[in-house]
Scaffold this motif. Structure first.
Motif, PDB file in Angstrom:
ATOM      1  N   SER A 143       7.206 -15.409   6.088  1.00 53.11           N
ATOM      2  CA  SER A 143       6.079 -15.438   5.146  1.00 53.11           C
ATOM      3  C   SER A 143       4.833 -14.811   5.762  1.00 53.11           C
ATOM      4  O   SER A 143       4.040 -14.164   5.059  1.00 53.11           O
ATOM      5  CB  SER A 143       5.790 -16.880   4.712  1.00 53.11           C
ATOM      6  N   MET A 144       4.638 -14.976   7.078  1.00 50.17           N
ATOM      7  CA  MET A 144       3.500 -14.351   7.756  1.00 50.17           C
ATOM      8  C   MET A 144       3.553 -12.840   7.623  1.00 50.17           C
ATOM      9  O   MET A 144       2.540 -12.192   7.324  1.00 50.17           O
ATOM     10  CB  MET A 144       3.490 -14.757   9.232  1.00 50.17           C
ATOM     11  N   GLU A 145       4.717 -12.257   7.848  1.00 56.54           N
ATOM     12  CA  GLU A 145       4.855 -10.809   7.753  1.00 56.54           C
ATOM     13  C   GLU A 145       4.606 -10.324   6.323  1.00 56.54           C
ATOM     14  O   GLU A 145       3.966  -9.295   6.104  1.00 56.54           O
ATOM     15  CB  GLU A 145       6.250 -10.375   8.222  1.00 56.54           C
ATOM     16  N   GLN A 146       5.109 -11.070   5.342  1.00 55.51           N
ATOM     17  CA  GLN A 146       4.910 -10.677   3.950  1.00 55.51           C
ATOM     18  C   GLN A 146       3.440 -10.741   3.568  1.00 55.51           C
ATOM     19  O   GLN A 146       2.913  -9.839   2.895  1.00 55.51           O
ATOM     20  CB  GLN A 146       5.743 -11.588   3.044  1.00 55.51           C
ATOM     21  N   GLU A 147       2.748 -11.801   3.991  1.00 58.08           N
ATOM     22  CA  GLU A 147       1.329 -11.946   3.672  1.00 58.08           C
ATOM     23  C   GLU A 147       0.498 -10.865   4.347  1.00 58.08           C
ATOM     24  O   GLU A 147      -0.421 -10.294   3.743  1.00 58.08           O
ATOM     25  CB  GLU A 147       0.846 -13.333   4.100  1.00 58.08           C
ATOM     26  N   THR A 148       0.813 -10.558   5.610  1.00 58.49           N
ATOM     27  CA  THR A 148       0.079  -9.525   6.330  1.00 58.49           C
ATOM     28  C   THR A 148       0.301  -8.163   5.691  1.00 58.49           C
ATOM     29  O   THR A 148      -0.615  -7.344   5.597  1.00 58.49           O
ATOM     30  CB  THR A 148       0.502  -9.491   7.806  1.00 58.49           C
ATOM     31  N   GLN A 149       1.520  -7.916   5.242  1.00 53.66           N
ATOM     32  CA  GLN A 149       1.807  -6.649   4.568  1.00 53.66           C
ATOM     33  C   GLN A 149       0.962  -6.506   3.320  1.00 53.66           C
ATOM     34  O   GLN A 149       0.372  -5.436   3.070  1.00 53.66           O
ATOM     35  CB  GLN A 149       3.296  -6.571   4.198  1.00 53.66           C
ATOM     36  N   ARG A 150       0.854  -7.574   2.516  1.00 58.96           N
ATOM     37  CA  ARG A 150       0.024  -7.514   1.295  1.00 58.96           C
ATOM     38  C   ARG A 150      -1.439  -7.268   1.654  1.00 58.96           C
ATOM     39  O   ARG A 150      -2.136  -6.508   0.964  1.00 58.96           O
ATOM     40  CB  ARG A 150       0.173  -8.811   0.508  1.00 58.96           C
ATOM     41  N   PHE A 151      -1.911  -7.900   2.725  1.00 63.68           N
ATOM     42  CA  PHE A 151      -3.293  -7.705   3.151  1.00 63.68           C
ATOM     43  C   PHE A 151      -3.555  -6.247   3.485  1.00 63.68           C
ATOM     44  O   PHE A 151      -4.553  -5.654   3.037  1.00 63.68           O
ATOM     45  CB  PHE A 151      -3.576  -8.600   4.365  1.00 63.68           C
ATOM     46  N   TYR A 152      -2.660  -5.627   4.260  1.00 62.39           N
ATOM     47  CA  TYR A 152      -2.869  -4.232   4.636  1.00 62.39           C
ATOM     48  C   TYR A 152      -2.758  -3.302   3.431  1.00 62.39           C
ATOM     49  O   TYR A 152      -3.485  -2.302   3.342  1.00 62.39           O
ATOM     50  CB  TYR A 152      -1.868  -3.830   5.721  1.00 62.39           C
ATOM     51  N   ARG A 153      -1.879  -3.588   2.506  1.00 60.12           N
ATOM     52  CA  ARG A 153      -1.770  -2.771   1.292  1.00 60.12           C
ATOM     53  C   ARG A 153      -3.068  -2.809   0.500  1.00 60.12           C
ATOM     54  O   ARG A 153      -3.586  -1.770   0.050  1.00 60.12           O
ATOM     55  CB  ARG A 153      -0.620  -3.269   0.411  1.00 60.12           C
ATOM     56  N   ASN A 154      -3.598  -4.019   0.312  1.00 61.04           N
ATOM     57  CA  ASN A 154      -4.840  -4.157  -0.451  1.00 61.04           C
ATOM     58  C   ASN A 154      -6.013  -3.522   0.289  1.00 61.04           C
ATOM     59  O   ASN A 154      -6.876  -2.881  -0.326  1.00 61.04           O
ATOM     60  CB  ASN A 154      -5.133  -5.643  -0.706  1.00 61.04           C
ATOM     61  N   ALA A 155      -6.044  -3.697   1.616  1.00 61.22           N
ATOM     62  CA  ALA A 155      -7.128  -3.120   2.402  1.00 61.22           C
ATOM     63  C   ALA A 155      -7.067  -1.594   2.377  1.00 61.22           C
ATOM     64  O   ALA A 155      -8.099  -0.913   2.253  1.00 61.22           O
ATOM     65  CB  ALA A 155      -7.055  -3.631   3.841  1.00 61.22           C
ATOM     66  N   ALA A 156      -5.864  -1.043   2.483  1.00 59.08           N
ATOM     67  CA  ALA A 156      -5.713   0.418   2.461  1.00 59.08           C
ATOM     68  C   ALA A 156      -6.131   0.995   1.117  1.00 59.08           C
ATOM     69  O   ALA A 156      -6.726   2.080   1.039  1.00 59.08           O
ATOM     70  CB  ALA A 156      -4.266   0.800   2.767  1.00 59.08           C
ATOM     71  N   ALA A 157      -5.839   0.257   0.043  1.00 53.20           N
ATOM     72  CA  ALA A 157      -6.194   0.733  -1.292  1.00 53.20           C
ATOM     73  C   ALA A 157      -7.706   0.811  -1.473  1.00 53.20           C
ATOM     74  O   ALA A 157      -8.204   1.636  -2.258  1.00 53.20           O
ATOM     75  CB  ALA A 157      -5.588  -0.176  -2.349  1.00 53.20           C
ATOM     76  N   ARG A 158      -8.452  -0.028  -0.734  1.00 53.69           N
ATOM     77  CA  ARG A 158      -9.901  -0.050  -0.873  1.00 53.69           C
ATOM     78  C   ARG A 158     -10.603   0.880   0.107  1.00 53.69           C
ATOM     79  O   ARG A 158     -11.793   1.160  -0.058  1.00 53.69           O
ATOM     80  CB  ARG A 158     -10.420  -1.482  -0.666  1.00 53.69           C
ATOM     81  N   ALA A 159      -9.901   1.352   1.122  1.00 59.35           N
ATOM     82  CA  ALA A 159     -10.529   2.188   2.147  1.00 59.35           C
ATOM     83  C   ALA A 159     -10.798   3.590   1.621  1.00 59.35           C
ATOM     84  O   ALA A 159      -9.970   4.183   0.922  1.00 59.35           O
ATOM     85  CB  ALA A 159      -9.641   2.248   3.394  1.00 59.35           C
ATOM     86  N   THR A 160     -11.978   4.128   1.957  1.00 57.80           N
ATOM     87  CA  THR A 160     -12.327   5.501   1.561  1.00 57.80           C
ATOM     88  C   THR A 160     -12.197   6.473   2.729  1.00 57.80           C
ATOM     89  O   THR A 160     -11.982   7.667   2.527  1.00 57.80           O
ATOM     90  CB  THR A 160     -13.763   5.542   1.017  1.00 57.80           C
ATOM     91  N   ASP A 161     -12.341   5.953   3.945  1.00 50.64           N
ATOM     92  CA  ASP A 161     -12.175   6.790   5.129  1.00 50.64           C
ATOM     93  C   ASP A 161     -10.691   7.102   5.317  1.00 50.64           C
ATOM     94  O   ASP A 161      -9.842   6.202   5.304  1.00 50.64           O
ATOM     95  CB  ASP A 161     -12.721   6.059   6.365  1.00 50.64           C
ATOM     96  N   VAL A 162     -10.368   8.381   5.493  1.00 48.08           N
ATOM     97  CA  VAL A 162      -8.968   8.803   5.547  1.00 48.08           C
ATOM     98  C   VAL A 162      -8.238   8.183   6.738  1.00 48.08           C
ATOM     99  O   VAL A 162      -7.107   7.684   6.605  1.00 48.08           O
ATOM    100  CB  VAL A 162      -8.874  10.348   5.623  1.00 48.08           C
ATOM    101  N   SER A 163      -8.864   8.187   7.909  1.00 47.47           N
ATOM    102  CA  SER A 163      -8.186   7.667   9.105  1.00 47.47           C
ATOM    103  C   SER A 163      -7.975   6.153   8.996  1.00 47.47           C
ATOM    104  O   SER A 163      -6.932   5.638   9.409  1.00 47.47           O
ATOM    105  CB  SER A 163      -8.999   7.995  10.356  1.00 47.47           C
ATOM    106  N   ILE A 164      -8.952   5.449   8.422  1.00 45.45           N
ATOM    107  CA  ILE A 164      -8.798   3.998   8.242  1.00 45.45           C
ATOM    108  C   ILE A 164      -7.701   3.706   7.231  1.00 45.45           C
ATOM    109  O   ILE A 164      -6.847   2.839   7.439  1.00 45.45           O
ATOM    110  CB  ILE A 164     -10.127   3.362   7.786  1.00 45.45           C
ATOM    111  N   ARG A 165      -7.728   4.474   6.148  1.00 47.19           N
ATOM    112  CA  ARG A 165      -6.714   4.282   5.106  1.00 47.19           C
ATOM    113  C   ARG A 165      -5.319   4.540   5.665  1.00 47.19           C
ATOM    114  O   ARG A 165      -4.363   3.808   5.363  1.00 47.19           O
ATOM    115  CB  ARG A 165      -6.998   5.214   3.932  1.00 47.19           C
ATOM    116  N   LYS A 166      -5.206   5.583   6.500  1.00 44.37           N
ATOM    117  CA  LYS A 166      -3.895   5.914   7.065  1.00 44.37           C
ATOM    118  C   LYS A 166      -3.396   4.811   7.994  1.00 44.37           C
ATOM    119  O   LYS A 166      -2.227   4.401   7.921  1.00 44.37           O
ATOM    120  CB  LYS A 166      -3.970   7.228   7.835  1.00 44.37           C
ATOM    121  N   LEU A 167      -4.267   4.313   8.887  1.00 41.25           N
ATOM    122  CA  LEU A 167      -3.831   3.282   9.821  1.00 41.25           C
ATOM    123  C   LEU A 167      -3.435   2.010   9.080  1.00 41.25           C
ATOM    124  O   LEU A 167      -2.396   1.398   9.386  1.00 41.25           O
ATOM    125  CB  LEU A 167      -4.936   2.969  10.826  1.00 41.25           C
ATOM    126  N   LEU A 168      -4.227   1.604   8.105  1.00 41.25           N
ATOM    127  CA  LEU A 168      -3.905   0.393   7.355  1.00 41.25           C
ATOM    128  C   LEU A 168      -2.583   0.556   6.603  1.00 41.25           C
ATOM    129  O   LEU A 168      -1.773  -0.363   6.533  1.00 41.25           O
ATOM    130  CB  LEU A 168      -5.033   0.056   6.378  1.00 41.25           C
TER     131      LEU A 168
END
Length: 318
Positions: free
Chosen positions: A105-130
């Motif tokens: 469940s930890m891995e699933q929750e962390t994956q959702r967090f990074y997906r949502n964070a990447a969707a909100r990122a405008t910086d290309v390098s930040i979006r790519k890493l997330l």
């Protein structure tokens, strides 16, 4: 407390860094708690902690490049709707299957967090890493399988599963059986003595209810205070006490409830049938979980029940 949607990219990265650090420490806590009883699984969590450390390093490098050296302290509890984590150190004796489910469940929750964070990122390098970290978390399930193949061999898994079954026996089955036996057998004498001596079914019911509840409270405290589980591995004393107390009460109430029937003759017949069912259930549990032969289990339980029943009848009839 702020909503996740209100965080800036700098704050999201700071939150992600703290998240990876905390997840790594949780995996190490899991490994430490499981090391003695489940060494192969403990190795899996140690390697997963190392992966979380690598993710944290990548996030730190990107954060330093974009925002400098100072990382604001942004904690999970400061962000509304953010993922939560269990406190493994508070677990009295972690169940191996429960710990594995928590990790998944930890891995699933962390994956959702990074997906949502990447969707909100405008910086290309930040979006790519997330996005890359979200993919990495998605791959962790496969990585866990690979780690299991290398660390958790068939023999090791068999040994750990056997140990888990033994823990389940000590923490739940044994206290349940003790309580059920005590409640089903020890309350026979006062209930049937009251029924035969008074001829009043409701009086027998009151005696049975009092005996069942009293025995449940007594057995619950006795079990909880007898052993804290630190040396025997029998688990949390409070859980064992509650299990024992409830099963003791249930065992006594089973053949007490029939005395709500106004007819004494009918109440006795139903109560005796319930007693036979209870003793049969106890015999089955002893055969199924305690490695006792069916015949031996039946004879032992039936003999004890018959003695207590006869005692109640003799006292009540006299």
């Amino acid at each position: 407390m702020r909503d996740f949607s209100q965080l800036s990219e700098r704050e999201i990265l700071a939150l992600a860094i703290g998240n990876e650090e905390e997840d790594g420490r949780i995996y190490l806590d899991m490994a430490e708690r499981l090391r003695e009883d489940y060494p192969a699984t403990a190795n899996i969590f140690k390697e997963m902690a190392a992966e979380e450390s690598e993710h944290r390093r990548e996030l730190l490098e990107l954060y330093r490049e974009k925002f400098g050296d100072h990382i604001p302290l942004i904690r999970r509890q400061d962000v509304r709707g953010f993922i939560t984590r269990p406190s493994i150190w508070q677990f009295p004796k972690p169940n191996i299957d429960d710990v594995r489910k928590i990790a998944e469940s930890m891995e699933q929750e962390t994956q959702r967090f990074y997906r949502n964070a990447a969707a909100r990122a405008t910086d290309v390098s930040i979006r790519k890493l997330l996005g890359d970290l979200a993919d990495a978390e998605a791959e962790h399930e496969h990585r866990a399988d690979a780690l299991s193949e290398s660390n958790l061999t068939a023999d090791a898994r068999s040994t750990e599963d056997k140990h888990a079954r033994e823990q389940f026996m000590l923490q739940y089955i044994q206290p349940s059986l003790v309580g059920l036996m005590d409640g089903s057998v020890s309350t026979l004498a006062p209930i049937f003595a009251a029924a035969f001596s008074t001829g009043d079914t409701f009086a027998a019911f009151l005696v049975g209810a009092a005996a069942s509840l009293g025995a449940g409270i007594s057995m619950g405290f006795a079990e909880a205070l007898s052993d804290d589980g630190s040396l025997t591995g029998r688990g949390t004393p409070y859980v064992r006490g509650v299990v024992t107390g409830l099963m003791t009460t249930l065992g006594g109430l089973g053949h007490t409830l029939p005395f709500l029937i106004p007819s004494l003759h009918m109440a006795l017949i139903v109560a005796i049938i319930v007693v036979v069912v209870e003793l049969s259930a106890i015999s089955w549990i002893r055969w199924r979980f305690m490695d006792t032969s069916p015949l031996r289990a039946t004879l032992q339980v039936a003999f004890g029940g018959a003695l207590v029943f006869a005692t109640g009848v003799l006292i009540g009839g006299g």
